[in-house]
Design an enzyme around this catalytic site. Structure first.
Site, short mmCIF file in Angstrom:
data_model
loop_
_atom_site.label_atom_id
_atom_site.label_comp_id
_atom_site.label_asym_id
_atom_site.label_seq_id
_atom_site.Cartn_x
_atom_site.Cartn_y
_atom_site.Cartn_z
N HIS A 102 0.85 -1.19 0.00
CA HIS A 102 0.00 0.00 0.00
C HIS A 102 0.89 1.25 0.00
CE1 HIS A 102 -3.69 -2.24 0.76
NE2 HIS A 102 -3.07 -2.90 1.72
N HIS A 112 -0.77 -6.60 -5.39
CA HIS A 112 -0.91 -7.86 -4.65
C HIS A 112 -0.33 -8.98 -5.50
CE1 HIS A 112 -3.38 -11.63 -4.36
NE2 HIS A 112 -2.95 -11.55 -3.13
N VAL A 115 1.82 -16.75 -4.65
CA VAL A 115 2.08 -18.06 -5.26
C VAL A 115 2.00 -19.10 -4.15
CG1 VAL A 115 3.38 -17.38 -7.32
CG2 VAL A 115 4.58 -17.62 -5.14
N GLY A 265 -5.93 -20.32 11.13
CA GLY A 265 -4.61 -19.77 10.82
C GLY A 265 -4.26 -18.59 11.71
#
Length: 305
Positions: A102, A112, A115, A265
């Protein structure tokens, strides 16, 4: 048929994180990435670890993060099994690099890239694996030449892998980064792909390498061109308003965010993609024939570059 090599993928992804961080630090010229290494015991809902790296208050970048993570779990979350029911009940590993930058200057686009590699295994059955990823650009005050450069670089990344790869993954990106409740795309797109396993493992792996390394080649020349453009309060306010769309997409639609949160997560790492500041304005309408109106009229819809 080439052999699945999880360790080679993990090693490459960590090297890619290092490489991207180094290039972004060079471009910024002031801020450096602060690393937060984390680890969870396998007994947790989602075990594994990663390296979260965040940059703040640079010359160019207001905030950004480049994450590496490698996690394991005993069952895939609902966000992953909804479109792949054969994954239910399989233990899995997921690893990837994900980043969002940003910038301060509204004339420099937000970017953005991601992978990733997934493998889901069950005793007595062949593993199910795939790669995913891409990169996309979110300008606030777009320049035609920048958008063309971004997409031309994406075409060059895809060219060695097949004549139709760019067109397919560009269209997938346009579809994926779309906000139905707003009736607009998040930005000008780029590449997006998931469930990539139609080629042999080595070719799929080579493709995510090309995408991962292509991100800086596509983004940094645009940053270099626009980072010294003068701007005022009007441009800043519009940038913050448009960042609100970034928040809306990430929290409502993004599969990676949903996967991370549903699977237990690490919340701080998952929400690293959020902008440091954003704003909402009731019933906003850009002035006719203004640069802000041009964004809506010409750029927030799929088009050929």
């Amino acid at each position: 048929m080439s052999t699945i090599d999880k360790e080679a993928v993990k090693l490459y992804l960590m090297q890619l994180q290092d490489q991207i961080c180094q290039r972004l630090e060079q471009e910024d010229g002031k801020a450096t990435f602060i690393e937060d290494a984390w680890y969870r015991e396998p007994g947790d809902r989602l075990g594994g670890g990663g390296r979260t790296r965040v940059m703040r208050d640079g010359n160019v970048f207001e905030q950004g993060g480049v994450n590496f993570s490698h996690v394991q779990g005993n069952a895939m979350p609902a966000s992953a099994t909804a479109h792949r029911p054969e994954l239910a009940g399989r233990r899995f590993e997921a690893m990837g690099v994900s980043l969002v930058m940003h910038p301060h200057n509204p004339y420099v686009p937000t970017s953005h890239a991601n992978v990733r590699f997934f493998i889901a295994e069950k005793e007595g059955e062949a593993p199910i694996w795939w790669f995913g990823g891409g990169f996309d650009l979110t300008p606030f005050y777009p320049f035609e030449e920048d958008c063309q450069f971004w997409h031309n670089t994406a075409k060059e990344v895809c060219a060695p892998f097949g004549a139709d790869v760019y067109a397919q993954h560009k269209a997938w990106c346009d579809d994926y980064f779309y906000l139905p409740h707003r009736g607009e795309t998040r930005g000008i797109g780029g590449l997006f792909f998931d469930d990539l396993n139609q080629w042999e493992f080595d070719k799929c792996f080579d493709y995510i390498k090309a995408v991962g390394e292509g991100y800086c080649d596509a983004y940094l020349p645009i940053v270099e061109r626009r980072k010294v453009t003068e701007y005022g309060e009007r441009e800043r306010e519009f940038q913050l308003y448009r960042r609100g769309r970034y928040v809306e997409f990430n929290l409502v639609y993004d599969r990676g965010t949903l996967f991370g949160l549903q699977s237990g997560g690490r919340t701080e790492s998952i929400l690293m993609s959020m902008p440091p500041l954003a704003r909402w304005e009731y019933s906003y309408e850009p002035q006719a024939d203004s640069p802000e109106a041009s964004l809506y009229q010409h750029y927030l819809k799929p088009r050929e570059w």
